[in-house]
Write an enzyme that holds these catalytic residues in place. Structure first.
Site, PDB file in Angstrom:
ATOM      1  N   LYS A 102       0.815  -1.308   0.109  1.00 57.07           N
ATOM      2  CA  LYS A 102       0.017  -0.045  -0.001  1.00 57.07           C
ATOM      3  C   LYS A 102       0.984   1.200   0.029  1.00 57.07           C
ATOM      4  CE  LYS A 102      -3.976  -2.454   1.943  1.00 57.07           C
ATOM      5  NZ  LYS A 102      -4.711  -2.831   3.085  1.00 57.07           N
TER       6      LYS A 102
ATOM      7  N   ASP B 100     -11.571   2.582   3.657  1.00 53.18           N
ATOM      8  CA  ASP B 100     -11.740   1.031   3.691  1.00 53.18           C
ATOM      9  C   ASP B 100     -13.390   1.145   3.487  1.00 53.18           C
ATOM     10  OD1 ASP B 100     -10.043  -0.747   3.236  1.00 53.18           O
ATOM     11  OD2 ASP B 100      -9.572  -0.824   5.492  1.00 53.18           O
TER      12      ASP B 100
ATOM     13  N   GLN C 219      -5.030  -1.380   9.340  1.00 56.30           N
ATOM     14  CA  GLN C 219      -4.945  -2.656   8.736  1.00 56.30           C
ATOM     15  C   GLN C 219      -5.698  -3.855   9.559  1.00 56.30           C
ATOM     16  OE1 GLN C 219      -3.432  -3.538   5.519  1.00 56.30           O
ATOM     17  NE2 GLN C 219      -4.384  -5.535   6.161  1.00 56.30           N
TER      18      GLN C 219
END
Ligand code: NDP
Length: 296
Positions: free
Chosen positions: A54, A121, A98
């Site tokens: 990422k 997200d 994460q």
């Protein structure tokens, strides 16, 4: 029939190039650089790889990348305080924590602490509600990537029968909402579904998000259907480590009209959509027009 292979790798490269071009214009014309903060708690090896990828992808499209690596022993208060700081930081337009988090941390609490406008997200309860009611939201990256590929392949999805196998909050449910938003007739199947093969066989669009290697076989696919394989399963075959999807590729590809491979299908689209979401969040935060074709 041999299915057309939907090349997620090439598609994702195009999305990343579009994002990069948009970022370059934002910098040159407005002096704004989109920024993505990624928070990693602990030492999970797979998570470390995802975070590293990422970071590299964020830099590659010209965005700022802010990495926060915390020890596995980090307490809830410390993590929430970091999220509060990132929420308040105008250089940060997207925040990603994460998952999975270490067991002593409450993932729901942590995710819901993120400013929904920075929740790239799309897991914050506000974004889930906005998506569910057809309003502008941050959309989870993996289903967004699937939707982009489906729109590209079919144009309009209106009236198509879509079956999503899997009802998780991160893939199955938002995928179903997005397909409904594009006027598909949607069925969600799960572990208690009766006669899964018959349900799948009705699908013009079949999305597999199950987490079971090669579970969807060709005899469950309607001839000519479009098959989107979200699954990422690491298996051992002939003594070698191999990555396979939730779909049995060879048998499904002999029946389907189009299919995404694993690897090289949905996977690359997930990071590309994370970058797209960060750009969208940055444009919204600055009252600028959103990039076309990169949101739901
Ligand atoms: P979850 O484990 O959270 O959900 C799996 C779903 O599949 C559940 O709803 C479960 O039903 C259903 N299921 C399990 N067994 C069966 C069965 N025998 N028949 C029908 N349905 C079944 O997984 P995720 O949604 O998080 O992930 C799904 C897959 O996608 C995994 O392989 C994961 O690695 C991959 N993935 C890939 C991403 C990418 O970037 N390409 C991103 C995220 C995930 P029930 O609810 O009844 O238990």
């Amino acid at each position: 029939m041999t299915a057309k292979v939907i090349d997620g790798k090439a598609f994702a490269a195009n999305v990343r190039a579009e994002v990069a071009a948009h970022v370059a214009r934002l910098k040159a014309e407005k002096g704004i650089t989109p920024g993505l903060a990624v928070v990693l708690v602990g030492e999970d090896p797979a998570s470390k790889v995802y975070v590293k990828n990422k970071h590299a992808s964020t830099i590659e499209v010209g965005m700022e990348s802010f990495e926060h690596r915390l020890s596995a022993e980090t307490g809830e208060a410390e993590l929430l305080a970091l999220i509060d700081r990132l929420n308040a930081d105008p250089a940060v337009h997207g925040i990603l924590v994460q998952l999975p988090l270490p067991k002593h941390l409450d993932a729901e609490l942590v995710i819901n602490r993120i400013d929904p406008a920075k929740d790239v997200d799309g897991f914050h309860i506000s974004n889930v509600g906005l998506l569910g009611t057809g309003q502008k939201s941050m959309v989870p990256c993996t289903p967004l990537g699937c939707l982009m590929m489906l729109r590209d392949h079919h144009g309009s999805l209106a009236g198509m029968n879509a079956v999503v196998v899997g009802r998780s909050n991160i893939v199955g449910k938002p995928m179903a909402q997005l397909l409904l938003g594009d006027s598909c007739t949607v069925t969600i199947a799960h572990s208690r579904t009766k006669d899964l093969a018959e349900v799948c066989k009705r699908a013009d669009i079949l999305v597999a998000a199950v987490g079971r290697p090669e579970m969807i076989t060709g005899d469950m696919v309607k001839p000519g259907a479009t098959v989107i394989d979200v699954g990422i399963n690491r298996i051992e075959r002939d003594g070698k480590a191999k990555l396979v999807g939730d779909v049995h590729y060879e048998s499904a590809a002999s029946v389907a009209g189009a299919i995404t491979p694993v690897p090289g299908g949905v996977g690359p689209m997930t990071i590309a959509c994370l970058l797209a979401n960060t750009l969208t969040a940055c444009c919204r935060a600055n009252g600028l027009a959103e990039p076309k074709g990169l949101t739901a």
